[in-house]
Motif scaffolding. Structure first.
Motif, short mmCIF file in Angstrom:
data_model
loop_
_atom_site.label_atom_id
_atom_site.label_comp_id
_atom_site.label_asym_id
_atom_site.label_seq_id
_atom_site.Cartn_x
_atom_site.Cartn_y
_atom_site.Cartn_z
N LYS A 43 57.60 -56.26 -13.26
CA LYS A 43 56.68 -57.32 -12.84
C LYS A 43 56.41 -58.26 -14.01
N CYS A 143 48.71 -61.77 -19.99
CA CYS A 143 48.46 -61.01 -18.77
C CYS A 143 48.77 -59.54 -19.05
N PHE A 145 49.33 -55.63 -17.20
CA PHE A 145 49.77 -55.05 -15.92
C PHE A 145 49.31 -53.61 -15.81
N SER A 169 44.60 -62.32 -17.87
CA SER A 169 44.58 -61.93 -16.47
C SER A 169 45.12 -60.51 -16.30
N GLU A 171 47.10 -57.99 -13.63
CA GLU A 171 47.95 -57.87 -12.43
C GLU A 171 48.00 -56.41 -12.03
#
Ligand code: AMP
Length: 282
Positions: A43, A143, A145, A169, A171
């Motif tokens: 991802k 980001c 994960f 962010s 995810e």
């Protein structure tokens, strides 16, 4: 792929990535990697310019020293898998790199940590909060994960990012399962063949409960039947089986069709503690 062990090695690499305005994806792990971890890496590599994976068995998040001692470590195999998966950097810090002195600061995530994992593993989320906050400061990703497999951890980390203004962010990646439904976990390596079969009970009970809830049966009855199924199963001990809001972790006594709800489960199979969860209404 480059292996990094210290902050000093990482900083110039980060500065070059930042200077070029590139996006940096970060996948924190404790190693003993399986396809679930590699889904997170995939991802990140698909959406970010660079991907850094950390491998660190964090002592402060284990509330059982036996669990910590027996946590599988397979660094060479992990590095080979990450190289093949297209990770750019692997951060493998020592305990003294991350904890140069005993940490006095302690996190309290409020209601989020009074239930389920927080209740059964006192201090666990404080350890998770500490290590993830340290890693976010060191790595400074765009980001990060995380796996839905650790649903309560996701809620805790989202709170950490908001409350401490990390400005990155998060995810969330769906749970990867074996063909028979068992959620992949580094701890599965510790199951003997008989226990590996017995471990199927977790996902079986989650799936059955989902089916029964959607068919209109009461949550109380389903919970009672699941407890009975574990009591009569050899070698298994249920810790919790709860219906809840997947973000606030408010526990529900009854099922409603009108809002997000998930079921979370934790159980011992032999000496190995496993967790899993299933969204009922997303
Ligand atoms: P761990 O190494 O167990 O601390 O896990 C590192 C990351 O991988 C966490 O964000 C986990 O939620 C995620 N993860 C672990 N198992 C799975 C799985 N079966 N499917 C998807 N993500 C997972």
């Amino acid at each position: 792929m480059k292996v990094i062990r210290t902050e000093a090695e990482w900083k110039p690499i980060w500065a070059a990535i930042f200077k070029e305005g590139k996006q940096l994806g970060f996948v924190p792990t404790m190693g003993a990697l399986h396809q679930g971890h590699l889904d997170l890496v995939a991802k990140s590599t698909a959406s970010m310019d660079f991907t850094v994976v950390s491998i660190f068995v964090n002592p402060t998040q284990f509330n059982s020293s036996e669990d910590f001692q027996k946590y599988p470590q397979t660094l060479e195999a992990d590095l080979a898998q990450l190289d093949a998966a297209g990770a750019d950097y692997v951060f493998v810090p020592s305990v003294t790199t991350l904890y140069p002195q005993p940490t006095r600061l302690a996190f309290d995530f409020g209601d989020l940590e009074r239930v389920l994992e927080g209740e059964f593993r006192p201090g666990h989320f404080n350890g998770v909060g500490l290590v993830v906050a340290k890693l976010f400061h060191l790595i400074q990703p765009t980001c990060a994960f995380f796996g839905q497999k650790d649903l309560q951890q996701v809620a805790v980390i989202k709170r950490l990012v908001q409350d401490l203004s990390f400005g990155l962010s998060i995810e969330v990646v769906p749970t990867r399962r074996e063909k028979d439904g068992l959620a992949m976990s580094s701890r599965n390596i510790r199951l003997n063949p008989e226990e590996r079969q017995q471990a199927l009970l977790l996902y079986q009970q989650l799936s059955l409960a989902k089916e029964r809830l959607l068919a209109g049966e009461t949550w109380k009855q389903i919970q009672t039947d699941t407890a009975a199924a574990f009591s009569s199963a050899a070698n298994s001990k249920l810790e919790y089986f709860a219906l809840l809001h997947p973000e606030t972790f408010e526990i529900f006594d009854t099922f409603r069709m009108d809002g997000p709800q998930s079921i979370c489960i934790a159980a011992f199979v032999g000496q190995v503690r496993l967790i899993d969860n299933l969204p009922i209404i997303a």
